[in-house]
Design a protein around this motif. Sequence first.
Motif, PDB file in Angstrom:
ATOM      1  N   THR A   1     -54.162 -14.391 -61.868  1.00  0.00           N
ATOM      2  CA  THR A   1     -55.054 -13.511 -62.622  1.00  0.00           C
ATOM      3  C   THR A   1     -56.188 -14.276 -63.299  1.00  0.00           C
ATOM      4  O   THR A   1     -56.967 -13.686 -64.046  1.00  0.00           O
ATOM      5  CB  THR A   1     -54.267 -12.731 -63.707  1.00  0.00           C
ATOM      6  OG1 THR A   1     -53.748 -13.669 -64.656  1.00  0.00           O
ATOM      7  CG2 THR A   1     -53.116 -11.939 -63.108  1.00  0.00           C
TER       8      THR A   1
ATOM      9  N   ARG B   1     -59.524  -7.254 -67.054  1.00  0.00           N
ATOM     10  CA  ARG B   1     -58.240  -6.568 -67.298  1.00  0.00           C
ATOM     11  C   ARG B   1     -57.798  -5.616 -66.185  1.00  0.00           C
ATOM     12  O   ARG B   1     -56.641  -5.656 -65.770  1.00  0.00           O
ATOM     13  CB  ARG B   1     -58.248  -5.856 -68.649  1.00  0.00           C
ATOM     14  CG  ARG B   1     -57.869  -6.752 -69.810  1.00  0.00           C
ATOM     15  CD  ARG B   1     -56.416  -7.249 -69.749  1.00  0.00           C
ATOM     16  NE  ARG B   1     -56.345  -8.645 -70.179  1.00  0.00           N
ATOM     17  CZ  ARG B   1     -55.328  -9.466 -69.958  1.00  0.00           C
ATOM     18  NH1 ARG B   1     -54.281  -9.062 -69.289  1.00  0.00           N
ATOM     19  NH2 ARG B   1     -55.369 -10.717 -70.363  1.00  0.00           N
TER      20      ARG B   1
ATOM     21  N   VAL C   1     -56.522  -7.628 -63.432  1.00  0.00           N
ATOM     22  CA  VAL C   1     -55.270  -8.285 -63.821  1.00  0.00           C
ATOM     23  C   VAL C   1     -54.122  -7.313 -63.580  1.00  0.00           C
ATOM     24  O   VAL C   1     -53.104  -7.644 -62.973  1.00  0.00           O
ATOM     25  CB  VAL C   1     -55.299  -8.713 -65.308  1.00  0.00           C
ATOM     26  CG1 VAL C   1     -53.912  -9.114 -65.789  1.00  0.00           C
ATOM     27  CG2 VAL C   1     -56.276  -9.869 -65.506  1.00  0.00           C
ATOM     28  N   ARG C   2     -54.343  -6.061 -63.994  1.00  0.00           N
ATOM     29  CA  ARG C   2     -53.280  -5.059 -63.835  1.00  0.00           C
ATOM     30  C   ARG C   2     -52.993  -4.798 -62.366  1.00  0.00           C
ATOM     31  O   ARG C   2     -51.852  -4.627 -61.942  1.00  0.00           O
ATOM     32  CB  ARG C   2     -53.653  -3.772 -64.568  1.00  0.00           C
ATOM     33  CG  ARG C   2     -52.553  -3.432 -65.558  1.00  0.00           C
ATOM     34  CD  ARG C   2     -52.947  -2.430 -66.600  1.00  0.00           C
ATOM     35  NE  ARG C   2     -53.452  -3.070 -67.793  1.00  0.00           N
ATOM     36  CZ  ARG C   2     -54.579  -2.742 -68.403  1.00  0.00           C
ATOM     37  NH1 ARG C   2     -55.351  -1.800 -67.914  1.00  0.00           N
ATOM     38  NH2 ARG C   2     -54.940  -3.372 -69.496  1.00  0.00           N
TER      39      ARG C   2
ATOM     40  N   THR D   1     -50.895  -7.750 -61.202  1.00  0.00           N
ATOM     41  CA  THR D   1     -49.504  -7.704 -61.669  1.00  0.00           C
ATOM     42  C   THR D   1     -48.753  -6.571 -60.957  1.00  0.00           C
ATOM     43  O   THR D   1     -47.570  -6.713 -60.644  1.00  0.00           O
ATOM     44  CB  THR D   1     -49.413  -7.540 -63.209  1.00  0.00           C
ATOM     45  OG1 THR D   1     -50.203  -6.435 -63.616  1.00  0.00           O
ATOM     46  CG2 THR D   1     -49.879  -8.789 -63.924  1.00  0.00           C
TER      47      THR D   1
ATOM     48  N   THR E   1     -48.684 -18.612 -65.229  1.00  0.00           N
ATOM     49  CA  THR E   1     -49.895 -18.133 -65.897  1.00  0.00           C
ATOM     50  C   THR E   1     -49.995 -18.701 -67.311  1.00  0.00           C
ATOM     51  O   THR E   1     -48.984 -19.063 -67.905  1.00  0.00           O
ATOM     52  CB  THR E   1     -49.907 -16.583 -65.953  1.00  0.00           C
ATOM     53  OG1 THR E   1     -51.125 -16.148 -66.546  1.00  0.00           O
ATOM     54  CG2 THR E   1     -48.729 -16.022 -66.746  1.00  0.00           C
TER      55      THR E   1
ATOM     56  N   ASP F   1     -51.743 -16.688 -69.223  1.00  0.00           N
ATOM     57  CA  ASP F   1     -52.112 -15.389 -69.765  1.00  0.00           C
ATOM     58  C   ASP F   1     -50.832 -14.635 -70.147  1.00  0.00           C
ATOM     59  O   ASP F   1     -50.203 -13.975 -69.328  1.00  0.00           O
ATOM     60  CB  ASP F   1     -52.908 -14.634 -68.691  1.00  0.00           C
ATOM     61  CG  ASP F   1     -53.362 -13.262 -69.154  1.00  0.00           C
ATOM     62  OD1 ASP F   1     -52.953 -12.838 -70.257  1.00  0.00           O
ATOM     63  OD2 ASP F   1     -54.128 -12.628 -68.406  1.00  0.00           O
TER      64      ASP F   1
ATOM     65  N   ALA G   1     -50.701 -10.931 -69.327  1.00  0.00           N
ATOM     66  CA  ALA G   1     -50.377 -10.595 -67.933  1.00  0.00           C
ATOM     67  C   ALA G   1     -48.877 -10.721 -67.709  1.00  0.00           C
ATOM     68  O   ALA G   1     -48.260  -9.895 -67.026  1.00  0.00           O
ATOM     69  CB  ALA G   1     -51.137 -11.518 -66.970  1.00  0.00           C
TER      70      ALA G   1
ATOM     71  N   ASP H   1     -47.049  -7.752 -69.001  1.00  0.00           N
ATOM     72  CA  ASP H   1     -47.229  -6.596 -68.121  1.00  0.00           C
ATOM     73  C   ASP H   1     -46.112  -6.446 -67.108  1.00  0.00           C
ATOM     74  O   ASP H   1     -45.697  -5.347 -66.797  1.00  0.00           O
ATOM     75  CB  ASP H   1     -48.525  -6.816 -67.311  1.00  0.00           C
ATOM     76  CG  ASP H   1     -49.632  -5.911 -67.745  1.00  0.00           C
ATOM     77  OD1 ASP H   1     -49.491  -5.302 -68.804  1.00  0.00           O
ATOM     78  OD2 ASP H   1     -50.636  -5.820 -67.000  1.00  0.00           O
TER      79      ASP H   1
END
Length: 349
Positions: free
Chosen positions: A202, A207, A210-211, A214, A231, A233, A236, A239
């Motif tokens: 990601t 965003r 990113v979603r 994931t 990651t 993040d 993330a 998520d």
Amino acid sequence: MTTKQSTTTAGLALRDLSVRFLVGHGRRRGTAPTVVQAVNGVTLDLVPGRVLALVGESGCGKSVLAAAILGLLPANAQVRGAVELADPAGGAPLELLRCPERVLAGSVRGRRIALVPQSASTHLTPVRRVRGQLAETVRTLTGVRDKAALRTRCDELAVRVGLTPADLDRYPHELSGGMAQRAAMAFALVGEPEVVLADEPTAGLDRPLVRNTTAALRDLADQGRAVLLITHDLAAAEDVADDLAVMYASRLVESGPAAAVLADPWHDYTRGLLAALPRNGLTPIPGQPPELSRLPAGCPFHTRVPGDCSGDPAPRPVGDRWIACRSGGAEPVPALSGSPAATSGTGDQ
Ligand SMILES: Nc1ncnc2c1ncn2[C@@H]1O[C@H](COP(=O)(O)OP(=O)(O)OP(=O)(O)O)[C@@H](O)[C@H]1O
Ligand code: NI
């Protein structure tokens, strides 16, 4: 020493995995090389159907860990411990660190364990359209030669990762960051691997993308694969992760079911990472991680930020979680399953 726990549920079991690099050796006769301890005593299970997020600041050893699993480390690396790939048919696991390169290249990489590499687009040849490169990978890994069948297989893979077949007819530079990332995922799926290692998939995405990514990883796990999401993040990771492992300066500081670790972090470093999230006020962790060539003797985090720490940086199991240095006042509660001796990996060797 092998333990039942190490092979019954894991698709891929890391046992006391350590990697160090010898740097500067041989340049001048008689000079001792600098030792970079990149991964230190990591014990982790990647379980089919689950996403494990491995989080930690830049340079803590996450990518080196993935490279060690796949036997992709450079010649100056020394690896210890064990990496066991379970046999889906129930036979003995394959110990990857002792596997000859011929076996890794011929039957493991891409076929049983796939890597979605960091900065995926740079791994594509810029002068060829994506489709040709994907078709070549399908041909190599599956033996399919028929042109129409190759085309169909490539189209299927594109759709599975959220691309259109027409996207495959572009050159890599014509793909956005998010599309290139998804293309990399398609390459990883060619061999229908049991394990997918995604390294910073990601990074650089906004965003919604990113979603998207994931969600794609969630799908891979829901299809029964074991997924490692590397990651820095944490959002993330939140998520999508079922399990969470937090790495700091070459070691895991804590790991366990993601919901439990995030709701009630035990280690001061995990608390620090959570406090640094935008929604928690972006409070940075003071100081800098130590250099991996100059790790302190005790706990590498509590020599940076003082805290309640036993000084022993090796994580130990507490119930279904692991915690290093008993930090932050987390009193070990009685183990729910197995004794520490039965779950603490392979131990010293
Ligand atoms: N061949 C090598 N020789 C010496 N040191 C190396 C070598 N490869 C990696 N390292 C060191 O190992 C450490 C861990 O690197 P790694 O790439 O695993 O970090 P990372 O956690 O993946 O960071 P990032 O989030 O930035 O990708 C770094 O300090 C790096 O400099
Ligand atoms: Ni500590």
